[in-house]
Design an enzyme around this catalytic site. Structure first.
Site, PDB file in Angstrom:
ATOM      1  N   GLU A  75       9.759  -2.332  -0.824  1.00 13.91           N
ATOM      2  CA  GLU A  75       8.919  -2.607  -1.994  1.00 13.91           C
ATOM      3  C   GLU A  75       9.782  -2.756  -3.250  1.00 13.91           C
ATOM      4  OE1 GLU A  75       5.145   0.123  -0.397  1.00 13.91           O
ATOM      5  OE2 GLU A  75       6.177   0.651  -2.251  1.00 13.91           O
ATOM      6  N   ARG A 111       2.578   5.119   4.580  1.00 12.86           N
ATOM      7  CA  ARG A 111       3.921   4.667   4.240  1.00 12.86           C
ATOM      8  C   ARG A 111       4.236   3.401   5.021  1.00 12.86           C
ATOM      9  NH1 ARG A 111       3.648   6.790   0.233  1.00 12.86           N
ATOM     10  NH2 ARG A 111       4.952   8.391  -0.734  1.00 12.86           N
ATOM     11  N   HIS A 163       1.034  -0.916  -3.786  1.00 11.10           N
ATOM     12  CA  HIS A 163       1.227   0.532  -3.691  1.00 11.10           C
ATOM     13  C   HIS A 163       0.463   1.233  -4.816  1.00 11.10           C
ATOM     14  CE1 HIS A 163       4.224   3.695  -2.004  1.00 11.10           C
ATOM     15  NE2 HIS A 163       3.081   4.262  -2.331  1.00 11.10           N
TER      16      HIS A 163
END
Length: 315
Positions: free
Chosen positions: A259, A230, A278
Site C-alpha cells: 500500500e 490485512r 485502507h
C-alpha cells in the site's frame, strides 16, 4: 508486563510529530508531563514512553518502557526491527470494530440492492429493473473472532444473517457474542461452500500470511469476499483466478499486500472488485486518547492493560 510506578513516574513522553496539537495536549494531561517530539535521533537519558505509529531504530533500546500505537495493527511496527525486551506495547482500537462492521454491512447491503449495477446503468442513462436480494437467512463466514470480527458478526446478525466465525482452533461451549457458531480454521470447508459472504478480519502474522490462497478459494461457491484485516493474508493471484473462474462472485478489498497500490498495479484490474484506501477503520483522536487513558490507568495500578499486544504473536 506492565512497567513499575517508579519508572513510569520518571518516563519522558515522546510523541510522533503527526499527532494533532489537541491530542498531544490530552496526552500531556493524562500523563501529567510535557511532551517532546519523537524523532529519528536518539533521545537523551531516562526511560521512554512513546506514542505514535512507528518507532525509530535509535529508540529500540532497553530505555523504551512503553510504546502506545495510534493504530490497531502493529505488524509494521514489529516487522521494522527487534522489539526491545521487556518493553510494553499497547494499541488503539477505539470504535474501530464498530466502524469496520458498518463498512462491511454497507457493502453487503449495497450488493443486495444492486448499487454497483444501478450506478453503472445511471452512467449509461439506462433504465432497467433489477431484482434485489434479501440478506436475512444467508450465511456470512467471518475469519477472526476478536473485537473486529465480533463487531462485524453482531451487526450482520442483527439483519438476520447467519454468522459463523472461524478461529485458529475449534472451541467448545457457547460461541462469542454475535456468532451462531465458531469452527476451527481446519474445519471451515463445509461452511465456506455454503457462505454468501466471506469476511476476512485476520491480523498479519506468520501463520496468516497467504491464508486465503488457491486451496481456500477453491472451496468458495459464489460468495463475495471482503477483506478488512490485512492484505498479506490474501494471495492476490489466487483471488484473481477465483474471480475469473466464478468461484468468488465479487471482492471488496480495504487492504492490500503493498500500500498504496500504484496506478499501474494489476490489482486495479481485478474483475468485479472494489478497492478502498485502507479506510474502513481509521482511528480518530478521541479513540487514541480514550484507549491510552485506559492503558495508563491500568499501568499506573500495576495491571497489564487489556490492549497489550503479544509481541510474539503480533496482536
Amino acid at each position: 508486563m506492565a512497567p513499575g510506578p517508579e519508572l513510569l513516574a520518571r518516563a519522558r513522553l515522546l510523541v510522533a510529530p503527526e499527532l494533532s496539537a489537541s491530542l498531544v495536549r490530552e496526552l500531556e494531561r493524562i500523563t501529567g508531563r510535557g511532551a517532546e517530539p519523537l524523532g529519528d535521533g536518539e533521545a537523551a537519558g531516562g526511560p521512554l514512553l512513546c506514542v505514535g505509529a512507528a518507532l525509530p531504530d535509535a529508540l529500540r533500546t532497553d530505555r523504551l518502557l512503553w510504546f502506545h500505537s495510534v493504530n490497531a495493527g502493529t505488524d509494521p511496527l514489529l516487522a521494522a526491527g527487534p522489539w526491545p525486551a521487556g518493553a510494553l506495547l499497547t494499541r488503539t482500537v477505539g470504535r474501530m470494530g464498530e466502524r469496520i462492521a458498518q463498512y462491511v454491512l454497507g457493502w453487503v447491503l449495497a450488493e443486495c440492492q444492486n448499487v454497483p449495477e444501478y450506478a453503472a446503468q445511471h452512467a449509461r442513462a439506462e433504465w432497467r429493473r433489477l431484482p434485489s436480494e434479501l440478506v436475512a437467512g444467508q450465511t456470512a463466514l467471518v475469519y477472526g473472532t476478536g473485537r473486529i470480527g465480533g463487531a462485524v458478526a453482531v451487526l450482520l446478525r442483527g439483519c438476520g444473517v447467519r454468522t459463523v466465525g472461524v478461529a485458529r482452533t475449534a472451541r467448545t461451549g457457547p460461541p462469542p457474542p454475535g456468532f451462531d457458531r465458531v469452527v476451527g480454521a481446519d474445519e471451515d470447508a463445509e461452511e465456506l461452500a455454503g457462505a454468501r459472504w466471506v469476511v476476512a478480519a485476520l491480523p498479519s502474522t506468520g501463520a496468516t500470511e497467504g491464508f486465503f490462497g488457491a486451496g481456500r478459494f477453491a472451496g468458495v461457491r459464489g460468495a463475495t469476499f471482503v477483506n478488512v484485516g490485512r492484505g498479506a493474508t490474501v494471495d492476490l493471484e489466487a483471488l484473481e483466478a477465483a474471480l475469473r473462474g466464478g468461484g468468488v462472485r465479487r471482492a471488496v478489498l480495504d487492504v492490500l499486500p503493498e500500500e498504496p497500490a500504484a496506478p499501474g498495479d494489476p490489482v486495479w484490474r481485478l474483475p468485479r472488485t472494489v478497492i478502498t484506501s485502507h479506510s474502513a477503520g481509521i482511528t480518530a483522536d478521541e479513540d487514541v486518547a480514550r484507549d491510552f487513558a485506559a492503558c495508563w490507568e491500568a499501568v499506573r495500578k500495576g495491571r497489564r492493560p487489556g490492549l497489550t499486544v503479544d509481541v510474539e504473536r503480533g496482536y
